[in-house]
Write an enzyme that holds these catalytic residues in place. Structure first.
Site, PDB file in Angstrom:
ATOM      1  N   LYS A 166       0.847  -1.198   0.000  1.00  0.00           N
ATOM      2  CA  LYS A 166       0.000   0.000   0.000  1.00  0.00           C
ATOM      3  C   LYS A 166       0.877   1.241   0.000  1.00  0.00           C
ATOM      4  O   LYS A 166       2.006   1.209   0.494  1.00  0.00           O
ATOM      5  CB  LYS A 166      -0.876   0.014   1.268  1.00  0.00           C
ATOM      6  CG  LYS A 166      -2.006  -0.997   1.270  1.00  0.00           C
ATOM      7  CD  LYS A 166      -2.832  -0.870   2.536  1.00  0.00           C
ATOM      8  CE  LYS A 166      -3.936  -1.914   2.588  1.00  0.00           C
ATOM      9  NZ  LYS A 166      -4.970  -1.741   1.547  1.00  0.00           N
ATOM     10  N   ARG A 181     -10.338 -11.692   2.801  1.00  0.00           N
ATOM     11  CA  ARG A 181     -11.219 -12.760   2.329  1.00  0.00           C
ATOM     12  C   ARG A 181     -10.547 -14.131   2.422  1.00  0.00           C
ATOM     13  O   ARG A 181     -11.223 -15.144   2.554  1.00  0.00           O
ATOM     14  CB  ARG A 181     -11.687 -12.439   0.896  1.00  0.00           C
ATOM     15  CG  ARG A 181     -10.584 -12.312  -0.101  1.00  0.00           C
ATOM     16  CD  ARG A 181     -11.007 -11.579  -1.381  1.00  0.00           C
ATOM     17  NE  ARG A 181     -11.116 -10.121  -1.201  1.00  0.00           N
ATOM     18  CZ  ARG A 181     -11.476  -9.277  -2.175  1.00  0.00           C
ATOM     19  NH1 ARG A 181     -11.784  -9.733  -3.372  1.00  0.00           N
ATOM     20  NH2 ARG A 181     -11.538  -7.981  -1.945  1.00  0.00           N
TER      21      ARG A 181
HETATM   22  N1  BES Z   1      -7.984  -3.734   4.737  1.00  0.00           N
HETATM   23  C1  BES Z   1      -8.196  -3.394   3.387  1.00  0.00           C
HETATM   24  C2  BES Z   1      -9.506  -2.644   3.166  1.00  0.00           C
HETATM   25  C3  BES Z   1      -9.636  -1.285   3.791  1.00  0.00           C
HETATM   26  C4  BES Z   1      -9.388  -0.150   3.047  1.00  0.00           C
HETATM   27  C5  BES Z   1     -10.066  -1.137   5.091  1.00  0.00           C
HETATM   28  C6  BES Z   1      -9.549   1.092   3.620  1.00  0.00           C
HETATM   29  C7  BES Z   1     -10.221   0.103   5.663  1.00  0.00           C
HETATM   30  C8  BES Z   1      -9.969   1.226   4.924  1.00  0.00           C
HETATM   31  C9  BES Z   1      -8.236  -4.639   2.521  1.00  0.00           C
HETATM   32  O1  BES Z   1      -7.441  -5.693   2.941  1.00  0.00           O
HETATM   33  C10 BES Z   1      -7.765  -4.270   1.154  1.00  0.00           C
HETATM   34  O2  BES Z   1      -6.631  -3.927   1.032  1.00  0.00           O
HETATM   35  N2  BES Z   1      -8.651  -4.358   0.172  1.00  0.00           N
HETATM   36  C11 BES Z   1      -8.348  -4.041  -1.170  1.00  0.00           C
HETATM   37  C12 BES Z   1      -8.954  -5.108  -2.065  1.00  0.00           C
HETATM   38  C13 BES Z   1      -8.562  -4.997  -3.499  1.00  0.00           C
HETATM   39  C14 BES Z   1      -7.094  -5.338  -3.663  1.00  0.00           C
HETATM   40  C15 BES Z   1      -9.423  -5.931  -4.305  1.00  0.00           C
HETATM   41  C16 BES Z   1      -8.958  -2.682  -1.487  1.00  0.00           C
HETATM   42  O3  BES Z   1     -10.082  -2.430  -1.069  1.00  0.00           O
HETATM   43  O4  BES Z   1      -8.286  -1.893  -2.141  1.00  0.00           O
HETATM   44 MN    MN Z   2      -5.451  -5.554   2.167  1.00  0.00          MN
END
Ligand code: BES
Ligand code: MN
Ligand code: ZN
Length: 507
Positions: A279, A353
């Site tokens: 990230k 997931r």
């Molecule tokens: N933990 C994150 C989701 C999240 C984002 C929680 C912002 C709280 C605030 C999750 O693990 C994630 O990174 N999701 C990705 C999924 C994508 C790669 C399909 C996302 O939402 O960008």
């Molecule tokens: Mn994630």
């Protein structure tokens, strides 16, 4: 935990004249708006309406939510009257009262105690006032080197002014409020604790310790066990970290015969760097909150046990730290979820997931051995798409069973937590097809929250009522405090999970 409620409600004399009969130092009362007029809403307690209304008008009070005005009583200079906004006088709900009490409590950091005189006719309204006052009295201080006085401490004592004469009912309300506030504070503490101090292992230890004196069995499945027994989701996500993953299982069995059995499953990523799909640095610190779902399900289970509800609960917290390392799962790696389904990990940042899939399958297996499952609820900070769709204060509910989600939505209306139903459109499922494995961990980007829900749906049995709660936005407040919600971990979902169990008793 930094709050305490008096075990009883102080007896006020309602005199019908200007001021109250007992000395009061911090008195919280409501102020609402009816058309262009302000109205003082002090419940059963009478204060000098004419005098205070004039003062409030001069002050420019608007009675809007989160407006808190503190005025010194000129007749008694050691008395502070705290006016908290209730909005439209005709639209006061339990949640209005909960928020107003919370906002007032937050404005009173540094004071020892306060007396809350807010309007209420029903048990739900009285309960909401008590809850708001305690939920607003929260501060996370574990990591300041100088404690207490430096940071002003929240209220130590909350008194609520009421004329409710049914002492059994009042005792019940106080007991429930204390349990709810304590468990919400527990969730907030876990979320706010930095990942240097909260690992999968320490999470399990801390929670297991809390369950010792309760009718809850706690079992930790460690990394070795998970590896040997085919938990490829939890292992795959956790293998890039020096802090090994774990699966925590809490099992609450009521003393009397259980009316129903639920499984609550919460995402427990103690930190989400995104793994090899790293990230951006900006905002990554908020990913210490990626275990909010796990914290919510264990806290709800503890609360349900403390309230002796006749509902059996299995809570499952798949815990891992999603890190970058030479041992981390690569994009294109294939893992095998507990039960045998294979997943092509196209994006290691879609890790929630994967850990949830293992836990959902295990939860179903264990509950079926114990005599069947009336519902399974997963709770997760799962997608950024949830925040885009619903913002930071409304969570999403997805389901395979409308009746179950209706019951849950009824619970959220009682708890005052904002949840909104979202669909699981079949046509999006094909986007998760993988040329290499049974399923890929990402699909179509548009509708990403729903795609994540469809992924999870593959790991629940269609005949078992299932809810998927995506709390990505509401779990962690990066903006200003408001109502009873502090900055940082909010504790969202705990109250609705408790209320769901309460409703299920007679449903
Ligand atoms: N933990 C994150 C989701 C999240 C984002 C929680 C912002 C709280 C605030 C999750 O693990 C994630 O990174 N999701 C990705 C999924 C994508 C790669 C399909 C996302 O939402 O960008
Ligand atoms: Mn994630
Ligand atoms: Zn995550």
């Amino acid at each position: 935990f930094f709050f305490q409620a008096e075990d009883g409600i102080r007896d006020y004399k309602v005199t019908g004249v200007q001021t109250c009969a007992l000395p009061i130092y911090n008195l919280v009362v409501g102020v609402s708006k009816s058309g262009a007029d302000l109205r003082i809403e002090s419940g059963n307690l009478q204060i000098d309406q004419r005098f205070w209304l004039e003062a409030l008008e001069k002050y420019g009070a608007s009675a809007s939510f989160d407006e808190v005005i503190k005025l010194v009583d000129p007749k008694r200079s050691n008395s502070l009257i705290v006016f908290t906004g209730l909005g439209d006088a005709e639209k006061i709900t339990p949640e209005t009262l909960r928020r107003a009490a919370g906002a007032a409590a937050r404005s009173l950091f540094g004071s020892d105690s306060a007396d809350f005189a807010l309007p209420h006719k029903s048990a739900a309204e009285l309960s909401a006032i008590c809850e708001g006052a305690l939920l607003g009295s929260y501060l996370f201080m574990d990591f300041f080197s100088k404690v207490a006085n430096e940071k002003k401490q929240p209220l130590q004592k909350v008194n609520v002014v009421s004329r409710f004469t049914d002492t059994d009912l009042v005792k019940k309300i106080i007991k429930r409020t204390l349990v709810v506030a304590e468990q919400t504070a527990m969730v907030r503490n876990l979320i706010n604790t930095p990942p240097s101090h909260l690992t999968p292992e320490s999470f399990c230890k801390l929670v297991s310790e809390l369950c010792k004196d309760l009718p809850i069995k706690a079992q930790t499945y460690k990394s070795d066990y998970l590896l040997k027994n085919g938990y490829g989701g939890i292992i795959g996500v956790g293998k890039g970290s020096a802090n090994p993953p774990a699966l925590l299982h809490l099992s609450y069995q009521p003393k009397t015969k259980a009316v129903k059995r639920f499984a609550y499953v919460g995402k427990g990523i103690t930190f989400d760097t995104g793994g090899l799909a790293l990230k951006p640095a900006l905002g990554m610190e908020a990913m210490k909150s990626d275990m909010s779902g796990a914290a919510a399900v264990v806290a709800a289970t503890i609360a349900i046990a403390k309230l002796n509800l006749p509902i059996a609960i299995d809570a499952w917290a798949p815990l891992a730290e999603n890190m970058v390392s030479d041992n981390a799962t690569r994009p294109s790696d294939v893992i095998k979820i507990y039960g045998g389904k294979t997943v092509e990990v196209l994006n290691p940042d879609a890790e929630g997931r994967l850990v949830l899939a293992d836990a959902l399958v295990k939860a179903t297996e264990v509950a079926e051995k114990a005599g069947g499952l009336d519902g399974i609820v997963d709770v997760a900070t799962l997608t950024g798409a949830q925040v885009v769709a619903l913002g930071t204060r409304t969570s999403a509910v997805m389901t395979n069973n409308e009746d179950f989600s209706d019951l849950f939505l009824t619970a959220t209306k009682i708890s005052g937590e904002q949840f909104w139903p979202m669909p699981l459109p079949e046509e999006l499922r094909a986007s998760l097809d993988s040329p290499t494995a049974d399923i890929a961990n990402i699909g179509e980007r548009m509708g990403g929250m729903l795609v994540a829900g469809l992924f999870l749906k593959e790991f629940v049995k269609p005949e078992i009522p299932w809810l998927h709660l995506d709390i990505a936005g509401p779990a962690y407040n990066e903006k200003n405090a408001h109502g009873y919600t502090p900055v940082g971990g909010t504790g969202i979902a705990v109250r609705s999970l408790i209320t769901l169990a309460e409703l299920a008793v007679s449903h």
